[in-house]
Design an enzyme around this catalytic site. Structure first.
Site, PDB file in Angstrom:
ATOM      1  N   CYS A 102      -4.232  -1.184  -2.358  1.00 50.62           N
ATOM      2  CA  CYS A 102      -4.315   0.264  -2.545  1.00 50.62           C
ATOM      3  C   CYS A 102      -5.162   0.502  -3.785  1.00 50.62           C
ATOM      4  O   CYS A 102      -4.836  -0.002  -4.864  1.00 50.62           O
ATOM      5  CB  CYS A 102      -2.909   0.848  -2.739  1.00 50.62           C
ATOM      6  SG  CYS A 102      -2.856   2.598  -3.161  1.00 50.62           S
ATOM      7  N   ASP A 144       0.858  -1.189   0.000  1.00 48.10           N
ATOM      8  CA  ASP A 144       0.000   0.000   0.000  1.00 48.10           C
ATOM      9  C   ASP A 144       0.891   1.234   0.000  1.00 48.10           C
ATOM     10  O   ASP A 144       2.056   1.176   0.407  1.00 48.10           O
ATOM     11  CB  ASP A 144      -0.922   0.019   1.215  1.00 48.10           C
ATOM     12  CG  ASP A 144      -1.899   1.193   1.176  1.00 48.10           C
ATOM     13  OD1 ASP A 144      -2.640   1.317   0.184  1.00 48.10           O
ATOM     14  OD2 ASP A 144      -1.917   2.000   2.131  1.00 48.10           O
ATOM     15  N   SER A 145       0.321   2.358  -0.430  1.00 47.07           N
ATOM     16  CA  SER A 145       1.083   3.603  -0.414  1.00 47.07           C
ATOM     17  C   SER A 145       1.331   4.088   1.005  1.00 47.07           C
ATOM     18  O   SER A 145       2.186   4.952   1.219  1.00 47.07           O
ATOM     19  CB  SER A 145       0.343   4.678  -1.208  1.00 47.07           C
ATOM     20  OG  SER A 145      -0.927   4.934  -0.633  1.00 47.07           O
ATOM     21  N   GLU A 150      -4.392   9.966   8.493  1.00 47.30           N
ATOM     22  CA  GLU A 150      -2.961   9.746   8.723  1.00 47.30           C
ATOM     23  C   GLU A 150      -2.388  10.707   9.771  1.00 47.30           C
ATOM     24  O   GLU A 150      -1.316  10.461  10.310  1.00 47.30           O
ATOM     25  CB  GLU A 150      -2.198   9.841   7.405  1.00 47.30           C
ATOM     26  CG  GLU A 150      -2.609   8.755   6.425  1.00 47.30           C
ATOM     27  CD  GLU A 150      -1.468   8.213   5.596  1.00 47.30           C
ATOM     28  OE1 GLU A 150      -0.458   8.912   5.458  1.00 47.30           O
ATOM     29  OE2 GLU A 150      -1.592   7.063   5.098  1.00 47.30           O
ATOM     30  N   HIS A 206      -8.064   3.358   3.723  1.00 46.66           N
ATOM     31  CA  HIS A 206      -8.053   4.165   4.936  1.00 46.66           C
ATOM     32  C   HIS A 206      -9.460   4.357   5.509  1.00 46.66           C
ATOM     33  O   HIS A 206      -9.644   4.489   6.722  1.00 46.66           O
ATOM     34  CB  HIS A 206      -7.493   5.565   4.657  1.00 46.66           C
ATOM     35  CG  HIS A 206      -6.018   5.638   4.488  1.00 46.66           C
ATOM     36  ND1 HIS A 206      -5.373   5.107   3.399  1.00 46.66           N
ATOM     37  CD2 HIS A 206      -5.057   6.207   5.261  1.00 46.66           C
ATOM     38  CE1 HIS A 206      -4.077   5.334   3.506  1.00 46.66           C
ATOM     39  NE2 HIS A 206      -3.861   6.002   4.613  1.00 46.66           N
ATOM     40  N   CYS A 259     -11.188   3.301  -0.606  1.00 51.82           N
ATOM     41  CA  CYS A 259      -9.841   3.603  -0.123  1.00 51.82           C
ATOM     42  C   CYS A 259      -9.684   2.832   1.169  1.00 51.82           C
ATOM     43  O   CYS A 259     -10.584   2.868   2.031  1.00 51.82           O
ATOM     44  CB  CYS A 259      -9.654   5.102   0.104  1.00 51.82           C
ATOM     45  SG  CYS A 259      -8.078   5.522   0.905  1.00 51.82           S
TER      46      CYS A 259
END
Length: 290
Positions: free
Chosen positions: A84, A21-22, A169, A205, A203
């Site tokens: 991702c 993942d990024s 994040e 996240h 996503c």
């Protein structure tokens, strides 16, 4: 520099599964996969030094993703999951069609978009689906294209949410200050059609925002995150491809790497995984000096 696939010839039952993942979001997919398939070895790589990928061009995302996939190949992974959405949308096709046939014909790289598209139509009764993702994922139009292959009578509505990943994040996603930005994008999506009854969090996240999203959305709208879908798809893939399944190591080992700051990664990973980990740095990626 590309290395020939013969350089990486592996003994049977010795290859870990690579998950890329990024940043941190792919840990939600990793957790679901490891819960579903706990006996396999895994290497997780987060390219935090160059995250987020959402606003980068197709070419940049392809270059970054390709670099990280090759890094995982060098560590013995024969199967890599791009956990991702942006990388799956902007880089997966080129990697599968350009890099693997020429240099790694026995390796496989899978994404998160197609497994989701194959089943998402089963979660809507009104045939109106909402997609919430990064600018990169939404602008790629990958979800409408893929979903149309499997559910041509389903209407797909999309909404980019560029503030959500930075909120998460930076640990601000559950604070009151995040409410405005969560509600803003939800309302913009729902204004597109009152018939939307299923929203995909496109996503990895975004599942961390589910407590706030559930307070905003009506009970008639189902929230769908990808972890369990991807885990079930991977289990099915391994059943259908015994030659790959037989190459995988089964020692239940977990390794975590980041191209960014290790201390920060460990702290954030605790939020995503619900457990403490000890990641290692990857000095080769993202010009990290940490």
């Amino acid at each position: 520099m590309l290395l020939n696939h013969s350089t990486f010839s592996m003994m049977k039952n010795s290859a870990p599964i690579g998950i890329f993942d990024s940043g941190f979001g792919g840990l939600t997919v990793f957790k679901a996969i490891a819960d579903k398939l706990p006996n396999y070895d895994y290497i997780y790589l987060g390219d935090n030094a160059r995250s987020p990928y959402g606003d980068h061009s197709f070419e940049t995302v392809y270059q970054y993703t390709r670099e990280c996939v090759m890094w995982l190949f060098e560590r013995g992974c024969e199967l890599v999951i791009l956990a991702c959405n942006t990388a799956s949308a902007k880089a997966l096709r080129n990697i599968q069609q350009l890099d693997l046939p020429k240099n790694y014909p026995d390796r496989r790289v899978l994404g998160v978009i197609r497994p989701t598209a194959e089943v998402i139509g089963n979660y809507t009764s009104r045939h109106h689906i909402g997609i919430m993702g990064t600018r990169g994922t939404i602008n790629s139009n990958s979800y409408p294209i893929e979903i149309n292959h499997f559910f041509p009578n389903t209407k797909v509505h999309q909404q980019s949410c560029p503030i959500w990943v930075p909120l998460i994040e930076n640990g601000e996603h559950l604070q009151p200050g995040a409410d405005y930005f969560v509600a803003k994008y939800v309302h913009q999506l729902m204004e597109q059609s009152p018939e939307i009854d299923c929203i995909l969090l496109a996503c990895t996240h975004y599942p961390l925002l589910i407590p706030k999203l559930e307070k905003i959305l009506p009970d008639t709208v189902k929230l769908l995150s990808q972890g369990e879908i991807v885990a079930n798809s991977l289990a099915d893939y391994l059943t259908r491809h015994p030659e790959m399944e037989h190459s995988l190591a089964r020692n239940a080992r977990r390794e975590f790497y980041t191209s960014g700051d290790v201390t920060s990664f460990n702290q954030h990973a605790t939020v995503f995984l619900g457990e403490d980990i000890s990641a290692k740095p990857t000095y080769e990626l993202g010009n990290s000096s940490r």
